[in-house]
Scaffold this active site. Sequence first.
Site, PDB file in Angstrom:
ATOM      1  N   ASN A  23       0.808  -1.232   0.000  1.00 36.73           N
ATOM      2  CA  ASN A  23       0.000   0.000   0.000  1.00 36.73           C
ATOM      3  C   ASN A  23       0.837   1.275   0.000  1.00 36.73           C
ATOM      4  OD1 ASN A  23       0.644  -0.535   2.711  1.00 36.73           O
ATOM      5  ND2 ASN A  23      -1.175   0.491   3.459  1.00 36.73           N
ATOM      6  N   LYS A  42      -2.961  -3.724  20.900  1.00 40.63           N
ATOM      7  CA  LYS A  42      -3.787  -4.913  20.670  1.00 40.63           C
ATOM      8  C   LYS A  42      -3.333  -5.656  19.405  1.00 40.63           C
ATOM      9  CE  LYS A  42      -7.984  -2.859  21.211  1.00 40.63           C
ATOM     10  NZ  LYS A  42      -9.410  -2.759  21.524  1.00 40.63           N
ATOM     11  N   LYS A  73      12.404  -7.178   1.570  1.00 40.57           N
ATOM     12  CA  LYS A  73      11.525  -8.101   0.826  1.00 40.57           C
ATOM     13  C   LYS A  73      10.236  -7.340   0.559  1.00 40.57           C
ATOM     14  CE  LYS A  73       8.516 -10.744   0.441  1.00 40.57           C
ATOM     15  NZ  LYS A  73       7.446 -10.440  -0.545  1.00 40.57           N
ATOM     16  N   CYS A  91      -3.253   1.856   6.509  1.00 36.98           N
ATOM     17  CA  CYS A  91      -3.488   1.231   7.821  1.00 36.98           C
ATOM     18  C   CYS A  91      -4.182   2.217   8.745  1.00 36.98           C
ATOM     19  CB  CYS A  91      -2.183   0.729   8.412  1.00 36.98           C
ATOM     20  SG  CYS A  91      -0.917   2.001   8.505  1.00 36.98           S
ATOM     21  N   GLU A 107       3.947  -4.122  12.432  1.00 39.30           N
ATOM     22  CA  GLU A 107       3.029  -3.007  12.157  1.00 39.30           C
ATOM     23  C   GLU A 107       1.877  -3.600  11.369  1.00 39.30           C
ATOM     24  OE1 GLU A 107       3.382  -0.051  13.335  1.00 39.30           O
ATOM     25  OE2 GLU A 107       5.482   0.019  13.915  1.00 39.30           O
ATOM     26  N   GLU A 121       7.775   2.503  14.940  1.00 41.72           N
ATOM     27  CA  GLU A 121       8.540   3.088  13.849  1.00 41.72           C
ATOM     28  C   GLU A 121       8.438   4.610  14.024  1.00 41.72           C
ATOM     29  OE1 GLU A 121       7.159   1.243  10.134  1.00 41.72           O
ATOM     30  OE2 GLU A 121       8.634  -0.328  10.504  1.00 41.72           O
TER      31      GLU A 121
HETATM   32  P1  NAD Z   1       0.447  -8.974   3.699  1.00 43.28           P
HETATM   33  O1  NAD Z   1       0.561  -9.405   5.121  1.00 43.28           O
HETATM   34  O2  NAD Z   1      -0.328  -9.806   2.774  1.00 43.28           O
HETATM   35  O3  NAD Z   1       1.890  -8.812   3.024  1.00 43.28           O
HETATM   36  C1  NAD Z   1       2.853  -7.914   3.524  1.00 43.28           C
HETATM   37  C2  NAD Z   1       4.236  -8.410   3.126  1.00 43.28           C
HETATM   38  O4  NAD Z   1       4.473  -9.665   3.766  1.00 43.28           O
HETATM   39  C3  NAD Z   1       4.447  -8.674   1.628  1.00 43.28           C
HETATM   40  O5  NAD Z   1       5.769  -8.330   1.278  1.00 43.28           O
HETATM   41  C4  NAD Z   1       4.257 -10.180   1.531  1.00 43.28           C
HETATM   42  O6  NAD Z   1       4.929 -10.741   0.426  1.00 43.28           O
HETATM   43  C5  NAD Z   1       4.885 -10.643   2.831  1.00 43.28           C
HETATM   44  N1  NAD Z   1       4.406 -11.934   3.333  1.00 43.28           N
HETATM   45  C6  NAD Z   1       3.175 -12.484   3.171  1.00 43.28           C
HETATM   46  N2  NAD Z   1       3.118 -13.690   3.800  1.00 43.28           N
HETATM   47  C7  NAD Z   1       4.338 -13.879   4.372  1.00 43.28           C
HETATM   48  C8  NAD Z   1       4.894 -14.921   5.159  1.00 43.28           C
HETATM   49  N3  NAD Z   1       4.192 -16.008   5.480  1.00 43.28           N
HETATM   50  N4  NAD Z   1       6.176 -14.800   5.580  1.00 43.28           N
HETATM   51  C9  NAD Z   1       6.897 -13.698   5.276  1.00 43.28           C
HETATM   52  N5  NAD Z   1       6.425 -12.681   4.526  1.00 43.28           N
HETATM   53  C10 NAD Z   1       5.152 -12.762   4.087  1.00 43.28           C
HETATM   54  O7  NAD Z   1      -0.119  -7.482   3.778  1.00 43.28           O
HETATM   55  P2  NAD Z   1      -0.648  -6.569   2.583  1.00 43.28           P
HETATM   56  O8  NAD Z   1      -1.987  -7.043   2.146  1.00 43.28           O
HETATM   57  O9  NAD Z   1       0.443  -6.417   1.589  1.00 43.28           O
HETATM   58  O10 NAD Z   1      -0.793  -5.162   3.329  1.00 43.28           O
HETATM   59  C11 NAD Z   1      -1.989  -4.658   3.812  1.00 43.28           C
HETATM   60  C12 NAD Z   1      -2.057  -4.781   5.330  1.00 43.28           C
HETATM   61  O11 NAD Z   1      -0.966  -4.075   5.901  1.00 43.28           O
HETATM   62  C13 NAD Z   1      -3.302  -4.166   5.928  1.00 43.28           C
HETATM   63  O12 NAD Z   1      -3.805  -5.015   6.913  1.00 43.28           O
HETATM   64  C14 NAD Z   1      -2.781  -2.871   6.571  1.00 43.28           C
HETATM   65  O13 NAD Z   1      -3.555  -2.371   7.618  1.00 43.28           O
HETATM   66  C15 NAD Z   1      -1.422  -3.287   6.990  1.00 43.28           C
HETATM   67  N6  NAD Z   1      -0.568  -2.114   7.148  1.00 43.28           N
HETATM   68  C16 NAD Z   1      -0.158  -1.752   8.403  1.00 43.28           C
HETATM   69  C17 NAD Z   1       0.625  -0.626   8.582  1.00 43.28           C
HETATM   70  C18 NAD Z   1       1.102  -0.221   9.933  1.00 43.28           C
HETATM   71  O14 NAD Z   1       2.024   0.571  10.009  1.00 43.28           O
HETATM   72  N7  NAD Z   1       0.509  -0.724  11.005  1.00 43.28           N
HETATM   73  C19 NAD Z   1       0.992   0.139   7.467  1.00 43.28           C
HETATM   74  C20 NAD Z   1       0.544  -0.248   6.210  1.00 43.28           C
HETATM   75  C21 NAD Z   1      -0.223  -1.398   6.061  1.00 43.28           C
END
Ligand code: NAD
Length: 476
Positions: free
Chosen positions: A146, A449, A169, A278, A244, A456
Amino acid sequence: MAKMLVAGEELGSRTTLEVRNPATGELVDTIPAATKEEIHKAVESAEKAFAKWSVSNPEERIKIYKRAVELISGKRDELSQLLTREQGKTLKESSLEIDKFCSDLEYYAGLAKNIRGAYFYPVADGKHGWIIKQPVGVTVAVVPWNFPISLMGNKLAPALITGNTVIVKPASTTSLTAIKIVELFWKAGMPEGVLNIVTGPGQSVGEELILHPKVRRVSFTGQTETGKRIMSLAGPDLKRITLELGGSDPMIVCEDADLDKAASGASVGRFFNCGQACVAVKRVYVMDSAAEKFTEKLLEKLKKLKVGNGLNPDSRMGSMHTKAQLEKVEAQVADAKKRGAKVLTGGERLRGGEYDKGNFYPPTVVTHVSDESALVTEECFGPALPIFTVKSFDEAIEKANHSPYGLGGSIWTKDLSKAMKGASRLQAGYTWINSMPVVFDELPFGGLKQSGYGKEHGVEAMEYYLETRSVLVSAE
Ligand code: NAD
């Protein structure tokens, strides 16, 4: 094909993945899916580079950061175009993201000479105590799609400045701009092995990286479910992690709020990046007496959000990133409707002309939403906003906190005493009072939670990349 950047070399395995423009379906490029050998090479080279980088002069790190900022800013337009083509967001949103990445680097470059331990005397008779700070080691930065660039910056900027080496990654659908940026870091003088990028699916490439015994730290941003999986992978070797994760941020609007500003806060806060943030505003709780005016003002502002291909300068909201994301939001809105919700605007995917080629969903506002509906019980990662009316501030806080998440939240009122009390009661890692959800370099960010843990931004983020050690010196 784009190449991975590892140990001073370009690497590309035979298996490739396509990166398509979410607005048009066109092929932008392909990326490699790293093999086990390539992943191991990245970790080995990062470990080798750690020996020198961890004791390098902060002046050297600062110089590289400054040069990287120059090179990246110099290519701002080109990088923004590429980011829009792979992610779907508007050009304006892409260039803001590149700027944010640069300001993150500048902020941590400014702190490079402030990484201090402490000294204590006497700990006992004639005994001196030193508290020293040292980098952790090889760090894996797992980044979502995102905000692929600014979230990469949140990880690598504090990690590298404190002397760690990093393997990025990125998400498979948004690796291209990230690769270009790592390349510019190399051009800026980053020594071989200090910063690497490997690409491919999370479940294979991500897990192989995290499980590698020489990786000491994992910084992850993504879905809560993935975060739980990563925690279980990091657990057996007690690797340091920050998570995060997802959020369902509430916005509370009181009767005395500046309703025009609050409506702007909801409009930008929910629909920026096509709702895929997020810390987006994901639930509004507005006092009964202010609800009609607030909703009217919000609907008026949404008329200006022209939806279209992010490359078109007139577009104010781009395409959703994937078809799966679009279908999820569609299902969440359909579920709300089935449970009695009233759609005030939007509510159906956009069709016809250019819309048929991409994943376009309009700004959507719904009222009369059941607390049981998926728009409330799940994270809604797209441009749909439920508005609830409440009778009191207490009721708003109670409903706001009724969520497994605790990422952020906002309160709109002119009564600052009420707002401050509300901020301490709201279960959120970040509370905005009379402000849309904007994240600043100076303030630590991270959820409560099931929104994760660790921080960060701010000086606090550096602590997560440092080990604190004690040394006792007896002078007797
Ligand atoms: P995702 O968890 O599907 O993927 C995120 C990253 O993790 C990608 O690079 C993916 O390839 C990798 N990944 C997926 N499965 C993995 C595994 N088993 N082992 C290691 N790496 C793995 O998330 P997304 O759909 O790309 O992102 C959207 C989510 O991120 C939403 O829930 C959003 O709220 C959250 N988000 C949180 C923050 C924050 O700062 N809290 C910021 C932005 C997005």
